[in-house]
Design an enzyme around this catalytic site. Structure first.
Site, PDB file in Angstrom:
ATOM      1  N   LEU A 516      -0.128   5.914   3.026  1.00  0.00           N
ATOM      2  CA  LEU A 516       0.974   5.186   2.370  1.00  0.00           C
ATOM      3  C   LEU A 516       0.456   3.940   1.688  1.00  0.00           C
ATOM      4  CD1 LEU A 516       3.687   5.345   5.179  1.00  0.00           C
ATOM      5  CD2 LEU A 516       3.717   6.576   3.022  1.00  0.00           C
ATOM      6  N   GLY A 517      -0.625   3.383   2.229  1.00  0.00           N
ATOM      7  CA  GLY A 517      -1.150   2.154   1.639  1.00  0.00           C
ATOM      8  C   GLY A 517      -2.391   1.713   2.376  1.00  0.00           C
ATOM      9  N   VAL A 524      -2.543   2.600   6.209  1.00  0.00           N
ATOM     10  CA  VAL A 524      -1.261   3.010   6.765  1.00  0.00           C
ATOM     11  C   VAL A 524      -0.993   4.474   6.394  1.00  0.00           C
ATOM     12  CG1 VAL A 524       1.198   2.483   6.901  1.00  0.00           C
ATOM     13  CG2 VAL A 524      -0.436   0.665   6.410  1.00  0.00           C
ATOM     14  N   LYS A 540      -0.358   2.466  11.313  1.00  0.00           N
ATOM     15  CA  LYS A 540      -1.403   1.625  10.731  1.00  0.00           C
ATOM     16  C   LYS A 540      -2.643   1.665  11.615  1.00  0.00           C
ATOM     17  CE  LYS A 540      -2.338  -2.806   8.739  1.00  0.00           C
ATOM     18  NZ  LYS A 540      -1.769  -3.301   7.500  1.00  0.00           N
ATOM     19  N   ASP A 636      -0.397 -13.388   3.822  1.00  0.00           N
ATOM     20  CA  ASP A 636      -0.627 -12.414   2.759  1.00  0.00           C
ATOM     21  C   ASP A 636       0.694 -11.938   2.159  1.00  0.00           C
ATOM     22  OD1 ASP A 636      -2.135 -10.936   1.008  1.00  0.00           O
ATOM     23  OD2 ASP A 636      -2.651  -9.352   2.441  1.00  0.00           O
TER      24      ASP A 636
END
Ligand SMILES: *[C@@H]1O[C@H](CO)[C@@H](O)[C@H](O)[C@H]1NC(C)=O
Ligand SMILES: *[C@@H]1O[C@H](CO)[C@@H](O)[C@H](O)[C@H]1NC(C)=O
Ligand SMILES: *[C@@H]1O[C@H](CO)[C@@H](O)[C@H](O)[C@H]1NC(C)=O
Ligand SMILES: *[C@@H]1O[C@H](CO)[C@@H](O)[C@H](O)[C@H]1NC(C)=O
Ligand SMILES: *[C@@H]1O[C@H](CO)[C@@H](O)[C@H](O)[C@H]1NC(C)=O
Length: 796
Positions: A516-517, A524, A540, A636
């Site tokens: 997903l990322g 993830v 994650k 972040d």
């Protein structure tokens, strides 16, 4: 011989009089005693030229038979008249011209007579299918005792005339010829009128078009040049309904009241050599031009039925369901739309407020649906809240401090670009993502329900995306359901965190398949928990090295994250701490991250929603900075870490991890943490890192949310390349509209937008101590507290 000559002579005279018959042959008589049997082929009588045929047509694959007249030389075999639309007959049934001149249709299945030509029998000598599409029962004197032209169904043809009290009924659907919901009638007062009916009754309901010829109208004429008009008694034209541009010699023509209530004048080229275009019916005119706006029924659903939206294009109307609604019957869209969710409970509506959201729709109107409540002056937030808290409210409309509420069912719905108010339709949030009661710490705050009521309008792409997501969900879910019963894993004491085994997560993610990322700390993956009814999760996997002995710290940090509990934060569900594997399991967010909405991949979010998103991020950060048991600096903040659930509520991701890694990563933390463009300047100096780094990143992100562009865009000219500088210039020169290229919606809210730019510029002040706190920011965004903003300096 003499007789034949005389006959030919008479016929010639006839030809001269009526150009339509230039090439026609004398009608072929259908003699008394003739009959046709309903069967799959060849049961018809053709006109001499073969243009028209009278007989049986099979309707549907295993349907019954319709006694009809149709254009026989074209592949469509378009039906222009029918006898028994309400009452199809079985195969083997007969239509018969009896010896005593009666013309009747009986059904073999019921042994009943289902239709008879009125006044047939009186001296009828024969019947004939004529070349103009008229089927006649004639007597010896060639006077017709019955004609299909005098008993029309939904269509009129050239040479056909409508007399006073004639009625055309629209068919029910394109394939069902029973009487539908509209009628066209030449009234006895001479006015030609289109009506909706009190379906299933034939009685007229509301007029939506008329020729206003009452008192003078005598006939509706479709003449041989293809013109359709109302005449006076003396034959003069009173009202042109549809002029013609082509001759009836080269083109078949018809005018039909269709199932959608539009009376269309159609043409069809007779020979294929006349043009290279594909031969088909094309509409010369539509009456009325826009049925969506002219039907305004006091009772009844309107052009498209209850809760439906009518949209008019070149070809006429089409019906659409609003968000959260589906067709009552997909094969009969005029039946309207129904909610595809359980409606709000009235006895305890206050509790259910959280389970609904309002979806914004522009250019939509449900005219004549009574407003049962009206408020003025109110804010949009107030309007939304009052609808969400009211079980009667199906939809709210808002414009210029005015709020209207309407209840279900809605009528006369249409999509109309001239409508400039917002329609906010109430929909239940999908059960799968609704949060459990008590999990939400801010629930009781006065402003919480505003955020709960997040409304969105995302068209096209997003709808497709959601559909795909649901499809995917179903497919994956089926794929993953296994007969395995997993024993409940142990939880960390005191908090609701589940401890997963590595195997469990490997299985849930199908071997860490769908990414997903990817972030600073790890990757993830999407997962499905078979043990939890196929619930979606985001898994994650932390890449960073851990030593075997780190378990106690890891557990401590994880439970720190697990203890955070705010509606604008992604909830941690569990973790895995096995050998060197460190994995965190979060809620899955169906709408993904904010960046895809801000930077072009999907359609732009509405200004109202962008405001709500900014507020959600501010609230989430405020919670991390001030309200949770130990302060968390996110470090972040960027669009990729702002996730959106399916009601577009902000859920901040990836927090609490900075500390987790600090133990053995002290030296490199600045290097791995933060993202270029969003990093506060003090990262690069020896100044201590405080919550103000998040405030800085928030400021940059807020500018991106306002302008829907990235903080740095090389493609722009130099002045505009760095968003922060460009925004400050525009702010300084009081030309903020330059920041909004073609965002009319934000331009309409330029005062508010100016406030947001000011906050953003305040947040990115070079000196951390000059920046506001997230509490200040939240207060200003909520508009609850007046805070004076200091003189701002350029950020760099
Ligand atoms: C049709 O029938 C009528 C009346 O019986 C007769 O006068 C006429 O000649 C017939 N026409 C043909 C083409 O048979
Ligand atoms: C056509 O529609 C009517 C009205 O809904 C229905 O009663 C009838 O069964 C339909 N006929 C066919 C052939 O589907
Ligand atoms: C049909 O009507 C139009 C308009 O009134 C007229 O111009 C035309 O001559 C008519 N044609 C015939 C054949 O009557
Ligand atoms: C908004 O409403 C106010 C008060 O009803 C009215 O004076 C004003 O003209 C309206 N503004 C617009 C743009 O319609
Ligand atoms: C949603 O919740 C309602 C009430 O709790 C339930 O009856 C319904 O079946 C649920 N729908 C889905 C799709 O889970």
């Amino acid at each position: 011989m003499a007789f034949e000559l005389a006959y030919s002579f008479c016929f010639l005279l006839l030809l001269l009089q009526r150009p339509f018959y230039t090439f026609a042959q004398p009608p072929m008589n259908i003699s008394l005693g003739s009959s046709l049997i309903a069967q799959d082929s060849n049961s018809f009588w053709a006109s001499p030229s073969g243009d028209f045929a009278f007989g049986f047509r099979k309707i549907g694959d295993n349907g019954g038979f319709l006694l009809a007249i149709w254009f026989d030389k074209i592949p469509e075999k378009t039906i222009v008249w029918s006898a028994n639309g309400n009452n199809l007959v079985a195969k083997g049934s007969t239509v018969q011209l009896t010896e005593d001149g009666q013309f009747l249709l009986s059904d073999i299945a019921t042994r009943r007579q289902v239709w008879i030509a009125s006044s047939s029998g009186t001296g009828v000598s024969h019947a004939a299918m004529l070349d103009n599409g008229n089927f006649v029962l004639a007597n010896g004197n060639s006077i017709n005792s019955w004609e299909s032209f005098d008993n029309p169904t939904d269509t009129i043809l050239p040479a056909q005339t409508l007399h006073q009290r004639s009625i055309l009924f629209a068919p029910y659907t394109q394939t069902n010829y029973s009487k539908g919901r509209f009628q066209f009638t030449l009234q006895s007062d001479g006015n030609a009128v289109l009506y909706t009916t009190y379906f299933p009754l034939d009685t007229p309901n509301s007029a939506y078009w008329s020729t206003l010829t009452q008192g003078s109208g005598f006939q509706v004429v479709f003449n041989l040049s293809g013109f359709i008009y109302v005449t006076a008694r003396d034959g003069s034209m009173l009202y042109m309904i549809s002029p013609s541009t082509v001759s009836t010699k080269d083109y078949y023509q018809r005018a039909t009241l269709e199932y959608d209530g539009v009376f269309r004048h159609y043409i069809y080229p007779k020979s294929s050599t006349s043009s290279s275009v594909k031969r088909a019916w094309s509409a010369l005119s539509l009456t009325p031009l826009n049925i969506c706006t002219v039907i305004l029924e006091g009772t009844g659903g309107g052009a498209c039925g209850f809760n439906s939206l009518c949209r008019n294009d070149d070809g006429g109307p089409s019906c659409h369901c609003p968000y959260g609604y589906t067709y009552v019957d997909p094969n009969d869209v005029l039946k309207g739309c129904k909610q595809n969710f359980i409606s709000q409970r009235c006895d305890d509506a206050a509790l259910e407020t959280d389970l609904f959201y309002l979806q914004e729709m522009l250019n939509t109107d449900w005219a004549y649906s009574a407003n049962y409540e009206y408020f003025q002056p109110v804010t949009e937030d107030w309007c939304r809240q009052t609808c969400l808290g009211d079980c009667f409210c199906g939809i709210a409309f808002y414009k210029n401090q005015t709020c209207w509420k309407k209840s279900i069912p809605l009528s006369n719905g249409r999509i109309d670009p001239s409508v400039d108010w917002k329609a906010l339709i109430k929909i239940r949030i999908d059960n799968s993502t609704s949060r459990q009661a008590g999990q939400d710490s801010t629930k009781k705050s006065s402003s919480a329900s505003i955020v709960h009521g997040l409304v969105f309008m995302v068209i096209g792409m997003l709808v497709v995306f959601l559909t795909l997501a649901v499809t995917f969900f179903v497919v994956r879910r089926n794929y993953f359901i296994k007969p395995k019963v997993s024993q409940l894993s142990p939880f960390i004491q005191g908090i609701n965190l589940r401890c997963f085994t590595y195997m469990e997560l490997k299985e849930a993610t199908n071997g860490f398949m769908e990414e997903l990322g990817r972030g600073a700390f790890g990757t993830v993956f999407k997962g499905v928990l078979a043990s939890d009814n196929g619930k979606f999760v985001a898994v994650k996997r932390l890449d960073t090295m851990f030593r075997e002995g780190d378990h106690p710290e890891f557990k401590a940090e994880v439970s720190g994250i697990g203890r955070t509990n705010h509606r604008n934060l992604v909830q941690l569900l569990g973790f895995c701490d096995e050998g060197h594997h460190r994995i965190l399991v979060y809620e899955f967010m169906s709408n993904g991250s904010l960046n895809s909405f801000l930077f072009g991949e999907r359609s732009r979010l509405h200004w109202y929603l962008r405001r709500q998103i900014a507020l959600g991020i501010a609230r989430g950060l405020l919670y991390l900075h001030e309200d949770c048991s130990s302060q968390i600096i996110h470090c972040d903040i960027k669009p990729e870490n702002i996730l959106l659930d399916d009601s577009f509520t902000v859920r901040i991701a990836d927090f609490g991890l900075a500390k987790l890694l600090k133990a053995d990563q002290t030296q490199t933390i600045t290097a791995i943490r933060g993202t270029k463009g969003y990093v506060a300047p003090e990262w690069l100096t020896s100044l201590p890192v405080t919550v103000k780094v998040d405030v800085y990143s928030f400021g940059i992100l807020l500018l991106e949310i306002i302008c829907c562009r990235k903080n740095f865009e090389e493609a722009k000219n130099e002045k505009e390349m760095v968003l922060a500088d460009w925004a400050f210039n525009c702010y300084d020169q009081r030309k903020l509209h330059l920041l909004l290229e073609n965002d009319d919606e934000a331009k309409d809210n330029i005062k508010e937008m100016a406030k947001y730019v000011t906050i953003a510029l305040w947040c990115i002040q070079q000196d951390p101590s000059l920046r506001p706190t997230m509490k200040d920011v939240t207060h200003i965004l909520e508009g609850t507290v007046e805070i004076s903003i200091p003189v701002l300096k350029p950020s760099s």
